[in-house]
Design a protein around this motif. Sequence first.
Motif, mmCIF file in Angstrom:
data_model
loop_
_atom_site.group_PDB
_atom_site.id
_atom_site.type_symbol
_atom_site.label_atom_id
_atom_site.label_comp_id
_atom_site.label_asym_id
_atom_site.label_seq_id
_atom_site.Cartn_x
_atom_site.Cartn_y
_atom_site.Cartn_z
ATOM 1 N N ILE A 32 0.853 -1.180 0.000
ATOM 2 C CA ILE A 32 0.000 0.000 0.000
ATOM 3 C C ILE A 32 0.891 1.232 0.000
ATOM 4 C CG2 ILE A 32 -1.745 1.281 1.284
ATOM 5 C CD1 ILE A 32 -2.704 -1.402 2.375
ATOM 6 N N ASP A 33 0.713 2.104 -0.997
ATOM 7 C CA ASP A 33 1.543 3.302 -1.086
ATOM 8 C C ASP A 33 0.891 4.488 -0.371
ATOM 9 O OD1 ASP A 33 -0.439 4.188 -2.809
ATOM 10 O OD2 ASP A 33 0.791 4.073 -4.605
ATOM 11 N N ILE A 55 0.299 16.083 3.508
ATOM 12 C CA ILE A 55 0.857 15.929 4.855
ATOM 13 C C ILE A 55 1.751 14.682 4.922
ATOM 14 C CG2 ILE A 55 0.259 15.403 7.257
ATOM 15 C CD1 ILE A 55 -2.235 17.222 6.806
ATOM 16 N N LEU A 56 1.301 13.588 4.332
ATOM 17 C CA LEU A 56 2.108 12.363 4.336
ATOM 18 C C LEU A 56 3.422 12.561 3.582
ATOM 19 C CD1 LEU A 56 -0.553 9.563 3.772
ATOM 20 C CD2 LEU A 56 0.680 10.089 5.873
ATOM 21 N N THR A 57 3.376 13.274 2.472
ATOM 22 C CA THR A 57 4.590 13.543 1.699
ATOM 23 C C THR A 57 5.568 14.379 2.517
ATOM 24 O OG1 THR A 57 3.326 13.442 -0.343
ATOM 25 C CG2 THR A 57 5.469 14.504 -0.459
ATOM 26 N N GLN A 58 5.048 15.396 3.203
ATOM 27 C CA GLN A 58 5.910 16.223 4.047
ATOM 28 C C GLN A 58 6.451 15.417 5.228
ATOM 29 O OE1 GLN A 58 6.837 19.114 3.044
ATOM 30 N NE2 GLN A 58 8.154 19.481 4.788
ATOM 31 N N TYR A 59 5.644 14.535 5.783
ATOM 32 C CA TYR A 59 6.061 13.656 6.883
ATOM 33 C C TYR A 59 7.236 12.779 6.437
ATOM 34 C CZ TYR A 59 5.494 10.156 10.628
ATOM 35 O OH TYR A 59 5.699 9.305 11.682
ATOM 36 N N GLU A 60 7.125 12.200 5.244
ATOM 37 C CA GLU A 60 8.204 11.375 4.705
ATOM 38 C C GLU A 60 9.484 12.194 4.524
ATOM 39 O OE1 GLU A 60 6.735 9.714 1.057
ATOM 40 O OE2 GLU A 60 5.342 8.378 2.080
ATOM 41 N N THR A 61 9.338 13.424 4.057
ATOM 42 C CA THR A 61 10.495 14.301 3.860
ATOM 43 C C THR A 61 11.197 14.580 5.180
ATOM 44 O OG1 THR A 61 9.441 15.327 1.949
ATOM 45 C CG2 THR A 61 11.246 16.546 2.972
ATOM 46 N N ILE A 62 10.426 14.904 6.210
ATOM 47 C CA ILE A 62 11.000 15.196 7.532
ATOM 48 C C ILE A 62 11.673 13.946 8.101
ATOM 49 C CG2 ILE A 62 10.477 15.902 9.903
ATOM 50 C CD1 ILE A 62 10.240 18.172 7.813
ATOM 51 N N LEU A 63 11.031 12.793 7.969
ATOM 52 C CA LEU A 63 11.631 11.531 8.437
ATOM 53 C C LEU A 63 12.972 11.292 7.753
ATOM 54 C CD1 LEU A 63 8.671 8.985 8.558
ATOM 55 C CD2 LEU A 63 9.818 10.074 10.472
ATOM 56 N N LYS A 64 13.002 11.482 6.452
ATOM 57 C CA LYS A 64 14.241 11.275 5.698
ATOM 58 C C LYS A 64 15.330 12.222 6.176
ATOM 59 C CE LYS A 64 16.002 11.163 0.981
ATOM 60 N NZ LYS A 64 15.669 11.334 -0.444
ATOM 61 N N TRP A 65 14.997 13.513 6.372
ATOM 62 C CA TRP A 65 15.990 14.474 6.861
ATOM 63 C C TRP A 65 16.570 14.021 8.198
ATOM 64 C CZ3 TRP A 65 12.807 19.622 6.242
ATOM 65 C CH2 TRP A 65 12.771 19.978 4.887
ATOM 66 N N GLU A 66 15.692 13.660 9.105
ATOM 67 C CA GLU A 66 16.143 13.267 10.445
ATOM 68 C C GLU A 66 17.003 12.002 10.398
ATOM 69 O OE1 GLU A 66 15.922 14.981 13.292
ATOM 70 O OE2 GLU A 66 14.934 16.579 12.160
#
Length: 146
Positions: A32-33, A55-66
């Motif tokens: 599931i994407d 929101i999910l796309t931004q969440y993924e971006t923040i997770l990746k940065w961290e």
Amino acid sequence: MPMLAVRVLRKISVGLNPGMKYLLRPKRKKVIDSKQVAERIAETSAFSRGDVYGILTQYETILKWELLEGNPVKLGEIGTISPEFSAKAVDTLEEANLSTIRRKFIRLRSSLDMRDSFKKMPIEIDSYEDIKGLQINNSDTPVEAP
């Protein structure tokens, strides 16, 4: 809904009794994407699919940065995801440098609640026969996939 398992025949080459053995494997389902997750959230909330997807796309971006900064991230009740690496052991402090790193990976440490939920998760054997790999049909005769 239970998790599905399939019976397969595999060549086992270790242990006291190597040879062809039967075992259960999880049946792989569709992945599931983010768009599908956004649709499900939108169906069960007052948010639009586009808002949720953004929101999910931004969440993924923040997770990746961290994660790329080396920071672990707690994913709510799921657990904690963290960047890790393994390195070769050496004899002296001078030898212990970046060249000793063997691999980098992401680790998910599930929360206690999630582990308990998985322990209680029901599992059923799927009766569908057209699965790739070796499997037992209803007559208990192994069938090889093409």
